[in-house]
Design an enzyme around this catalytic site. Sequence first.
Site, PDB file in Angstrom:
ATOM      1  N   LEU A 101      24.963  90.992 -69.591  1.00 42.51           N
ATOM      2  CA  LEU A 101      23.939  91.183 -68.558  1.00 42.51           C
ATOM      3  C   LEU A 101      22.638  90.502 -68.990  1.00 42.51           C
ATOM      4  CD1 LEU A 101      23.143  92.479 -65.834  1.00 42.51           C
ATOM      5  CD2 LEU A 101      22.259  94.394 -67.163  1.00 42.51           C
ATOM      6  N   TYR A 102      22.355  90.545 -70.295  1.00 46.21           N
ATOM      7  CA  TYR A 102      21.160  89.859 -70.805  1.00 46.21           C
ATOM      8  C   TYR A 102      21.200  88.384 -70.383  1.00 46.21           C
ATOM      9  CZ  TYR A 102      18.145  87.419 -74.152  1.00 46.21           C
ATOM     10  OH  TYR A 102      17.194  86.612 -74.718  1.00 46.21           O
ATOM     11  N   ALA A 103      22.332  87.722 -70.657  1.00 45.80           N
ATOM     12  CA  ALA A 103      22.474  86.305 -70.306  1.00 45.80           C
ATOM     13  C   ALA A 103      22.326  86.110 -68.799  1.00 45.80           C
ATOM     14  CB  ALA A 103      23.836  85.798 -70.768  1.00 45.80           C
TER      15      ALA A 103
END
Length: 341
Positions: free
Chosen positions: A151-153
């Site tokens: 999700l960060y990416a």
Amino acid sequence: MSVLVTGAAGFVGSHVSIALKKRGDGVVGIDNFNNYYDPSLKKARKNLLNLQNVYLIEGDINDVHMLAKLFDIVAFTHVMHLAAQAGVRYAMENPKSYVHSNIAGLVTLLEACKNTNPQPAIVWASSSSVYGLNEKVPFSESDRTDQPASLYAATKKAGEEITHTYNHIYGLSITGLRFFTVYGPWGRPDMAYFSFTRNILQGKPITVYRGKNRVDLARDFTYIDDIVKGCVGSLDTAGKSTGSGGKKRGPAMFRIFNLGNTSPVTVPMMVAMLEKHLKVKAKKHVLDMPGNGDVPFTHANISLAQKELGYKPTTNLQTGLGKFVRWYLSYYGYRQEKSVK
Ligand SMILES: NC(=O)c1ccc[n+]([C@@H]2O[C@H](COP(=O)([O-])OP(=O)(O)OC[C@H]3O[C@@H](n4cnc5c(N)ncnc54)[C@H](O)[C@@H]3O)[C@@H](O)[C@H]2O)c1
Ligand SMILES: O=C(O)[C@H]1O[C@H](OP(=O)(O)OP(=O)(O)OC[C@H]2O[C@@H](n3ccc(=O)[nH]c3=O)[C@H](O)[C@@H]2O)[C@H](O)[C@@H](O)[C@@H]1O
């Protein structure tokens, strides 16, 4: 140059703020001092900034009124946007914090920039993680970035698209920097090189992940001073924003650069370097990489940044980890760290 640095109490933000101030630029910082990792380290970085006369505001980039007031008081020529929820694996624990800072916070900041007259040029931190499951090496800016593994990416990739729309509609000058696993003094306690150092010194085991078919994971570890040079080079070459009063008056620059080291090192090799600097053997547990957002390797092609920014990393991992370990020992000594993730 008059620069607003967001995330200025963070690892990269504090280094960039000091570098800008030292060469004579005006710098104002903003940070919400959240407790993703030990806030006392952020306070200590703040003390460093105060020594250099960098003014740091405690506030959140989602605070519309605070940003409007700030842009009213100071005519920033540039914004160096580094505030974010970082960390790849933590996204499974606290997904909302990524949406809060990396999506909502980014949009709030862009709105404030767009509403200001004259508009500042924006340089901001994307991430090598946008390459996700891309297997073509080294990673080039033109490679696929539509297969994020965390999700960060995904929020960083979304940031690249969101900034594009603000460039397209409002004429904001945008430069996105894909940093590759940045390390060094005053670093982030949640990152592997930092937490490994802590555990090795405390005689605790470390977990070393390995990829499919027992292949070692590898990262294009990049030393903080090289990243700072890339950030400053981006600010220096950023074209002006062209809009005013929320209206675009002409085309503005939109750029994306890899800032890496171009020489990946495996995680076990990184551990061996730490053992040498610390003069202590690590107790290693080797585990298969869990499906938690990690990617097996990263490797930057930096020719574009070399050409456009004069970016040229000069510190290899062995040397850079030596500098980190010296800082770590002088900052913490061998005492136990409290409340550190
Ligand atoms: N360090 C790396 O290896 C790396 C690699 C790729 C990209 N990046 C990106 O570079 C930037 C800087 O990373 P870092 O390593 O210095 O991380 P960091 O966590 O040390 O710094 C980020 C700072 O932003 C602040 N912050 C977070 N959300 C905020 C909000 N809503 N309002 C105000 N302040 C907020 C935090 O308190 C923190 O001090 C981030 O955007 C990160 O995603 C870092
Ligand atoms: O380059 C990037 O874009 C990203 O770099 C880092 O992410 P990462 O490379 O995963 O850095 P670490 O968390 O320090 O991990 C480095 C390596 O050590 C491995 N690792 C991590 C933790 C651990 O306990 N054991 C272990 O083997 C990871 O799998 C990875 O291969 C940062 O944490 C992200 O914020 C950033 O966006």
